[in-house]
Design a protein around this motif. Sequence first.
Motif, PDB file in Angstrom:
ATOM      1  N   LYS A 111       0.666  -1.274  -0.062  1.00  0.00           N
ATOM      2  CA  LYS A 111       0.076  -0.227   0.076  1.00  0.00           C
ATOM      3  C   LYS A 111       1.025   1.253   0.202  1.00  0.00           C
ATOM      4  O   LYS A 111       0.405   2.047  -0.452  1.00  0.00           O
ATOM      5  N   LYS A 112       1.910   1.392   1.366  1.00  0.00           N
ATOM      6  CA  LYS A 112       3.118   2.430   0.491  1.00  0.00           C
ATOM      7  C   LYS A 112       3.838   2.770  -1.137  1.00  0.00           C
ATOM      8  O   LYS A 112       3.848   3.796  -0.801  1.00  0.00           O
ATOM      9  N   TRP A 113       3.749   1.480  -1.374  1.00  0.00           N
ATOM     10  CA  TRP A 113       4.268   2.265  -2.953  1.00  0.00           C
ATOM     11  C   TRP A 113       3.618   2.219  -3.835  1.00  0.00           C
ATOM     12  O   TRP A 113       3.240   2.324  -4.733  1.00  0.00           O
ATOM     13  N   THR A 114       2.198   1.376  -3.917  1.00  0.00           N
ATOM     14  CA  THR A 114       1.150   1.446  -4.867  1.00  0.00           C
ATOM     15  C   THR A 114      -0.163   2.983  -4.577  1.00  0.00           C
ATOM     16  O   THR A 114      -0.790   2.693  -5.021  1.00  0.00           O
ATOM     17  N   GLY A 115      -0.572   2.826  -3.105  1.00  0.00           N
ATOM     18  CA  GLY A 115      -1.582   3.484  -2.657  1.00  0.00           C
ATOM     19  C   GLY A 115      -2.773   2.091  -2.383  1.00  0.00           C
ATOM     20  O   GLY A 115      -4.095   3.074  -1.978  1.00  0.00           O
ATOM     21  N   LEU A 116      -2.488   1.474  -2.914  1.00  0.00           N
ATOM     22  CA  LEU A 116      -3.872  -0.127  -2.504  1.00  0.00           C
ATOM     23  C   LEU A 116      -3.264  -0.833  -1.976  1.00  0.00           C
ATOM     24  O   LEU A 116      -2.269  -1.573  -2.334  1.00  0.00           O
ATOM     25  N   SER A 117      -4.014  -1.507  -1.053  1.00  0.00           N
ATOM     26  CA  SER A 117      -3.442  -2.685  -0.737  1.00  0.00           C
ATOM     27  C   SER A 117      -3.837  -4.112  -1.735  1.00  0.00           C
ATOM     28  O   SER A 117      -4.563  -3.645  -2.564  1.00  0.00           O
ATOM     29  N   PRO A 118      -2.789  -5.033  -1.441  1.00  0.00           N
ATOM     30  CA  PRO A 118      -3.052  -6.306  -2.254  1.00  0.00           C
ATOM     31  C   PRO A 118      -4.575  -6.377  -3.122  1.00  0.00           C
ATOM     32  O   PRO A 118      -4.610  -6.548  -4.267  1.00  0.00           O
ATOM     33  N   SER A 119      -4.803  -6.658  -2.332  1.00  0.00           N
ATOM     34  CA  SER A 119      -6.921  -6.894  -2.496  1.00  0.00           C
ATOM     35  C   SER A 119      -7.833  -6.154  -3.483  1.00  0.00           C
ATOM     36  O   SER A 119      -7.850  -6.460  -4.569  1.00  0.00           O
ATOM     37  N   GLN A 120      -7.234  -4.894  -3.024  1.00  0.00           N
ATOM     38  CA  GLN A 120      -8.002  -3.792  -3.718  1.00  0.00           C
ATOM     39  C   GLN A 120      -7.570  -3.704  -5.064  1.00  0.00           C
ATOM     40  O   GLN A 120      -8.111  -3.799  -6.152  1.00  0.00           O
ATOM     41  N   TYR A 121      -6.201  -3.827  -5.069  1.00  0.00           N
ATOM     42  CA  TYR A 121      -5.601  -3.658  -6.384  1.00  0.00           C
ATOM     43  C   TYR A 121      -5.655  -5.011  -7.758  1.00  0.00           C
ATOM     44  O   TYR A 121      -5.626  -4.906  -8.503  1.00  0.00           O
ATOM     45  N   LYS A 122      -5.883  -6.570  -6.498  1.00  0.00           N
ATOM     46  CA  LYS A 122      -6.206  -7.889  -7.551  1.00  0.00           C
ATOM     47  C   LYS A 122      -7.807  -7.396  -7.638  1.00  0.00           C
ATOM     48  O   LYS A 122      -7.533  -7.458  -9.049  1.00  0.00           O
ATOM     49  N   LYS A 123      -8.588  -6.472  -7.428  1.00  0.00           N
ATOM     50  CA  LYS A 123      -9.873  -6.241  -8.076  1.00  0.00           C
ATOM     51  C   LYS A 123     -10.230  -5.740  -8.982  1.00  0.00           C
ATOM     52  O   LYS A 123     -10.791  -5.320  -9.794  1.00  0.00           O
ATOM     53  N   GLU A 124      -9.174  -4.175  -9.005  1.00  0.00           N
ATOM     54  CA  GLU A 124      -9.259  -3.184  -9.911  1.00  0.00           C
ATOM     55  C   GLU A 124      -8.052  -3.987 -10.764  1.00  0.00           C
ATOM     56  O   GLU A 124      -9.282  -3.380 -12.093  1.00  0.00           O
ATOM     57  N   ALA A 125      -7.455  -4.988 -10.742  1.00  0.00           N
ATOM     58  CA  ALA A 125      -6.958  -5.691 -11.663  1.00  0.00           C
ATOM     59  C   ALA A 125      -8.183  -6.299 -12.850  1.00  0.00           C
ATOM     60  O   ALA A 125      -7.789  -6.540 -14.083  1.00  0.00           O
ATOM     61  N   HIS A 126      -8.961  -7.196 -12.352  1.00  0.00           N
ATOM     62  CA  HIS A 126      -9.590  -7.957 -12.967  1.00  0.00           C
ATOM     63  C   HIS A 126     -11.363  -7.615 -13.218  1.00  0.00           C
ATOM     64  O   HIS A 126     -12.049  -8.109 -13.509  1.00  0.00           O
ATOM     65  N   ASP A 127     -11.532  -6.259 -12.375  1.00  0.00           N
ATOM     66  CA  ASP A 127     -12.461  -5.889 -12.786  1.00  0.00           C
ATOM     67  C   ASP A 127     -12.112  -4.074 -12.663  1.00  0.00           C
ATOM     68  O   ASP A 127     -12.835  -3.226 -11.381  1.00  0.00           O
ATOM     69  N   PRO A 128     -11.617  -3.265 -14.382  1.00  0.00           N
ATOM     70  CA  PRO A 128     -10.957  -2.448 -14.193  1.00  0.00           C
ATOM     71  C   PRO A 128     -13.071  -1.134 -14.173  1.00  0.00           C
ATOM     72  O   PRO A 128     -13.668  -1.946 -15.311  1.00  0.00           O
ATOM     73  N   LYS A 129     -12.690  -0.098 -14.160  1.00  0.00           N
ATOM     74  CA  LYS A 129     -14.364   0.942 -14.494  1.00  0.00           C
ATOM     75  C   LYS A 129     -14.081   1.307 -15.841  1.00  0.00           C
ATOM     76  O   LYS A 129     -12.915   1.765 -15.915  1.00  0.00           O
TER      77      LYS A 129
END
Length: 525
Positions: free
Chosen positions: A507-525
Motif C-alpha cells: 500500500k505504501k508503494w502503490t496506494g492500494l492494498s493487494p486485494s484492492q489492486y487485484k480487484k481493480e486489475a480484474h474488474d477495471p471501471k
Amino acid sequence: MIDWGALDIQVCGQASNGLEALEIIKSGGVDLLLSDIRMPIMDGLQLLTEIHNKHFDIPSVLLSGYSDFEYAQRALRLGAFDFIIKPCPPREIAAVFEQVVMKTRDKRKQEHELNGLHYQLKENIPIVKSQTLLEWLHQPKRTNENRSEQIRKLGISIPDKHTIVIVIQPDGKPLEELNYNRTDLQLIQFATTNIVQETLEQNIRQPVEVIKDQDGIVAICSGTIELLTDKLTTGLTQLQRNLEKYLKITVSIGISRSKASIDNLAEAYHEATSALQLRFYRGLGGIYYYNQSEAAQLEQHPLQGDPDRIRLEPLLVDHLRSGLYAEALNLTEQWLEYFHAEHALSRTEINLQTLSLLARLMQLGNEQESAESGWSDSLVAMADQVHRVETLEELSGLVYKAIQQWVELRNPQKTPRRKVQQAVERIAQNYNSAALSLASVAKELFVSSTYLSTLFKQELGINFLDYIHQYRIEKAKALLQTGAHKIQTIAREVGYFDEAHFTRTFKKWTGLSPSQYKKEAHDPK
C-alpha cells in the motif's frame, strides 16, 4: 468694521448670549472665539468655563469694559488667548486675531508633525521590538538596563520570567542562498514566522514572540521545560509538518533550558544553538533539547591522539596505493566509525581529520601523476564542502565519493558503477529470499555495507532497501494481475514472510492494498 477675510477668518456664527454661543460651538466647525464678558443668561467667563470643562480646543479673545485685573486673570486662567479693554478700535482686535491665527497655525502644524511621529512610531514598533529582542539574544544585559520596563513599553507579549529560546533552522541551504527573488523571499519568511507563531501558540497555549535571525527563525516563550516538554514536542512536531506541507521546508530545532528571566536571553540562545549542533551527529529534521553533559562534549577541545584512529589513515592510503580497494573501503568504514561514536570528537576535530585525509589523497595523486585528470581540482572542491555539510552522514558520503573517484581513476575495470550493477543482479536473483540484505550483498561484492549503500544512492537515486521493496512490489503486481494466487502465497513468493508487512509495504508503494489492486486489475471501471 473688521475685515475678517483679510485675516483668512470666516465668521461661522453669532450669538446674543453665552448659551447660544455654546450651542454653536457644540455643533462643530468653530476654531476661534471673540466674546464679550457681559452677556445675559451666560456671561463670557462662564462660557469660557464651559469650553474649558468640555475640553474644546478653541483660542478665545474676551472683550470687557472693565479694566479690573481680576477679570483678566480669570480669563487667562480659563485659557483665553488675550483680554481687550473696551472701547477699542477694530484694528486692535484685528492685530490680536492676526497673532491668534499665526499661533493657531503653528500649533496645528506642530500637532500634525507630532501625530506623524506617533504614527511612524506605532508603525515601527514591530521593527523596534524585533531589533530589541535580537540585541538581547546576542548581547548580555547591560548595567542599569531595565528589560522588564522595555517589555511593557514595546508591547512584547511574553512575561519576563522563565524564558525559553527555540532556534529553528532550515535543513540544506539557507533560504537566502536559494534562487528566490527578493519579493518571494520576503513572502516565504513572513509565512514562516506566521506558521511558527500560530502553531506554537495553539499547542502551548501562551504567547510566543517570533523573530528572523541570521539563517533561521527564533521563537521565545515562557515556562519551565519540565512542564512544557510534552506540549513543546507536540507543537514543534506539528510545526515541522506544517512547514513541509505548506512551504516545502524541512527544519531542525534546538531548545534551551528555562532561564530565570529575560535578562538571561543571550545564555538561553547559546544553549538552543548548541543543542542544534546535535543534528550533525544525529541527522536533519530533529528536535533537540539542550543537555549540559552533551554540550560539554560538543565543545572544542585538543585533538585526541587515539593510536588506532591515527594508524588507520596512512594504512588506508597505503591500501589505495597498492590497489587493495576492498580493504581500503573496509578501513574507511572503520575510520568513519570513530566519528559516529557518541560525540567522541567535536565537529572541528572531525573537519580537520577529514581535511587531513583529503590532503593525503591529493599527495597520493601527485605521487602517481594523476593531477592531469582533474583529481586535485576535485579534491579541492570536496575540501571546500567539508565545512558546509550539515550531517555526519553527508560527510561520510563525501569521503566515500573521494575514494570512489580514486578507484575509477586508477582501475576503470573495477569501477563502482560495476559494483552497483552487480548488486542489482544479486537482487534480481535473490529478491524472494529472506536472507537478502544490504550486508549480504556487500559481503558477496567484497565491499563495506556503508560504501555500497552510499554508492547505490549516488548511482540510482534510491537507497538499497527501497530498491528491493520496489522490485518485490513490481513482481507482486504481476502475480496479482494473473489472479491465480492467494495474497499470502504471493507475499512469500516475492520475499515477504509476514502477510501484514507485505500489505503495508504494498500500500505504501502503490496506494492500494493487494486485494484492492487485484480487484481493480480484474474488474477495471
